[in-house]
Write an enzyme that holds these catalytic residues in place. Structure first.
Site, PDB file in Angstrom:
ATOM      1  N   HIS A   5      -0.299 -35.458  33.516  1.00  0.00           N
ATOM      2  CA  HIS A   5      -0.034 -34.994  32.150  1.00  0.00           C
ATOM      3  C   HIS A   5      -1.135 -35.411  31.174  1.00  0.00           C
ATOM      4  O   HIS A   5      -1.294 -34.796  30.110  1.00  0.00           O
ATOM      5  CB  HIS A   5       1.319 -35.538  31.676  1.00  0.00           C
ATOM      6  CG  HIS A   5       2.075 -34.585  30.789  1.00  0.00           C
ATOM      7  ND1 HIS A   5       1.475 -33.854  29.793  1.00  0.00           N
ATOM      8  CD2 HIS A   5       3.395 -34.238  30.756  1.00  0.00           C
ATOM      9  CE1 HIS A   5       2.383 -33.122  29.172  1.00  0.00           C
ATOM     10  NE2 HIS A   5       3.549 -33.317  29.752  1.00  0.00           N
ATOM     11  N   SER A   6      -1.904 -36.433  31.500  1.00  0.00           N
ATOM     12  CA  SER A   6      -2.984 -36.851  30.607  1.00  0.00           C
ATOM     13  C   SER A   6      -4.097 -35.813  30.538  1.00  0.00           C
ATOM     14  O   SER A   6      -4.889 -35.797  29.591  1.00  0.00           O
ATOM     15  CB  SER A   6      -3.568 -38.197  31.061  1.00  0.00           C
ATOM     16  OG  SER A   6      -4.109 -38.092  32.370  1.00  0.00           O
TER      17      SER A   6
END
Length: 482
Positions: free
Chosen positions: A152-153
């Site tokens: 998700h980063s």
């Protein structure tokens, strides 16, 4: 591709740092199922020539400096390290079989159950390795399926789906990109001074409602984050539940059914219908699991993500990759709270009316922008540990997380191979229930990820949602006939 040392290190965004904390170390999963057997060499060649490997985030290592701050460092990408090939079939228990037979239509349900089990196991036990860029592609040859895992980063669902769609083409037009919304006809409007006066009054009333609802929802958001929590039910998770084993099931809807339901109540959207279905489905499930409990009026709070880019929906990838674009790449979303109330009775559309009323109020507020600004401020002033703690507290104090992404209108192809379904979900959270819906080619499939020791029967929960929509459809048909 440039080698190490050619590019300077780039610091992570505040949201990127948040998603690397142990409690919020989230991986996005995208399951793609094909209609024909997968050619591994063709897939690898397509990945190597795709725009994805040109994007800095997908060819950068996560590194930390001596002060512990995270940075992206460009490297020469080795695609082979990111592709996991699984040739043998999986059974419904997740065991590998000796057979490598390609599945047929008669094995559709068995395939789906095996894939869901495979993804559910990865949701807890397999974080992405930091010794390579934070993405993987799992190819399940015998199931004609691929699993795309992205940290998700690197970006949110809108960014990653926009990148996926940039590499796809329409099945009925191999030169055309997928369509996400139908073409709209432009209608000329005729104005007048009287209408302008009413417009000004409406704008003033809208502004006052926005101020009022924003103050109410922002206050509730703060209280819910710090100490207010939902009443415990058979759906409740909590601290440490993100580490518990998972099960995954799929609820399937027809978009035509959802569109018919929304016609029954004026100015209703697909999102309103979805939240009405969730409200009705959860009420059904609670009545099944605890039939003798007093649930009437019980509140279950959901956490929903809202895209904050200027242009709604999926984005033009070229604009996403521009540094100064309003539709920038990365994590650009806010959070809103969605209260869902248990309600009995014989009118299935009552859940939809209540959901629409609630969502309309949320639309008139700046709650999503408030949550994004607060998170960014806490991250900047206090650091990722405090921001992670607040985010974790919010998840522990609520019952579920839900998201909805609009997908292609028509059937699409990847590397000239037709895609039969697309589904998305994320790795586990401290909540016992997360739901992610994606529409594709006239259908909508919602992935339901649960902590199996709390919710042992997600397949039944999925059926509760499906039955709720069908009952709403029948009620809507009755209203439309009248």
């Amino acid at each position: 591709m440039a080698g190490p040392g050619t590019f300077s290190d780039e610091p992570l965004t505040p949201a990127g740092r948040l998603f690397l904390q142990p409690e919020t170390n989230i991986v996005i999963h995208c399951i793609l199922r094909g209609k024909s057997p997968i050619n591994v060499d063709s897939v690898k060649s397509n990945v190597e020539s795709s725009i994805m490997v040109q994007h800095p985030r997908f060819c950068s290592l996560l590194v930390r400096d001596k002060n512990g701050f995270e940075h992206w460092r460009r490297i020469k990408l080795d695609v082979d390290k990111h592709i996991v090939i699984i040739k043998n079939r999986l059974d419904k228990s997740g065991n590998f079989l000796d057979s490598q037979r390609i599945s047929g239509d008669e094995d559709e349900e068995e395939d789906e159950a095996a894939l869901n089990l495979y993804v559910a196991d990865l949701s807890v036990s397999s974080p992405l390795s930091t010794d390579k860029p934070l993405w993987e592609l799992h190819i399940l040859v015998a199931h004609k399926a691929a699993l795309f895992r992205v940290h998700h980063s690197l970006g949110d669902g809108i960014s990653l789906m926009s990148m996926l769609m940039a590499g796809c083409r329409r099945a009925d037009d191999p030169d055309a990109l997928p369509r996400l919304t139908p073409e709209k006809k432009t209608v000329e409007s005729k104005g007048s001074k009287g209408r302008n006066c009413f417009w000004l009054l409406g704008a003033l009333w809208g502004f006052l409602k926005m101020i009022c609802f924003t103050l109410i929802f922002a206050t509730e958001f703060i209280f819910r984050t710090l100490f207010l929590c939902d009443r415990r039910t058979v759906l409740t998770g909590g601290d440490g539940v993100e580490l518990w084993p998972r099960k995954l099931a799929t609820a399937k809807f027809l978009l035509d059914d959802m569109k018919l339901v929304k016609k029954a109540i004026p100015n209703t959207t697909i999102n309103d219908v979805l939240f009405g279905v969730v409200s009705s489905g959860l009420s059904r499930y609670l009545d099944h699991r605890t039939p003798n409990a007093m649930h009437e009026g019980l509140r279950m709070t959901g956490v929903a993500m809202v895209n904050l880019r200027a242009q709604p929906g999926l984005q033009d990838l070229s604009k996403l990759m521009q540094r100064n674009s309003n539709a920038r790449w990365g994590n650009k979303f806010g959070v809103i709270l969605l209260p869902v109330y248990h309600k009995g009775g014989n009118n299935p559309l009552e859940h939809l009316r209540r959901a629409k009323k609630m969502v309309d109020r949320k639309k008139h507020s700046l709650e999503a922008y408030f949550s994004y600004t607060i998170g960014d401020l806490v991250m900047s002033l206090l650091g990722p540990k405090y921001a992670c703690w607040l985010n974790y507290r919010l998840l522990c104090n609520t019952t579920f997380t839900i998201s909805n992404i609009v997908g292609p209108l028509e059937e699409i192809t990847i590397a000239s191979s037709p895609v039969s379904s697309i589904k998305v979900n994320t790795s586990s959270l401290p909540q016992a229930l997360t739901m992610h819906m994606l529409s594709y080619n006239g259908r909508a499939e919602m992935q339901i990820l649960v902590a199996k020791d709390i919710i042992p029967d997600p397949e039944f929960l999925a059926k509760c949602f499906e039955d709720a929509l069908l009952e709403m459809k029948e009620a809507a048909l009755g209203i439309l006939k009248d």
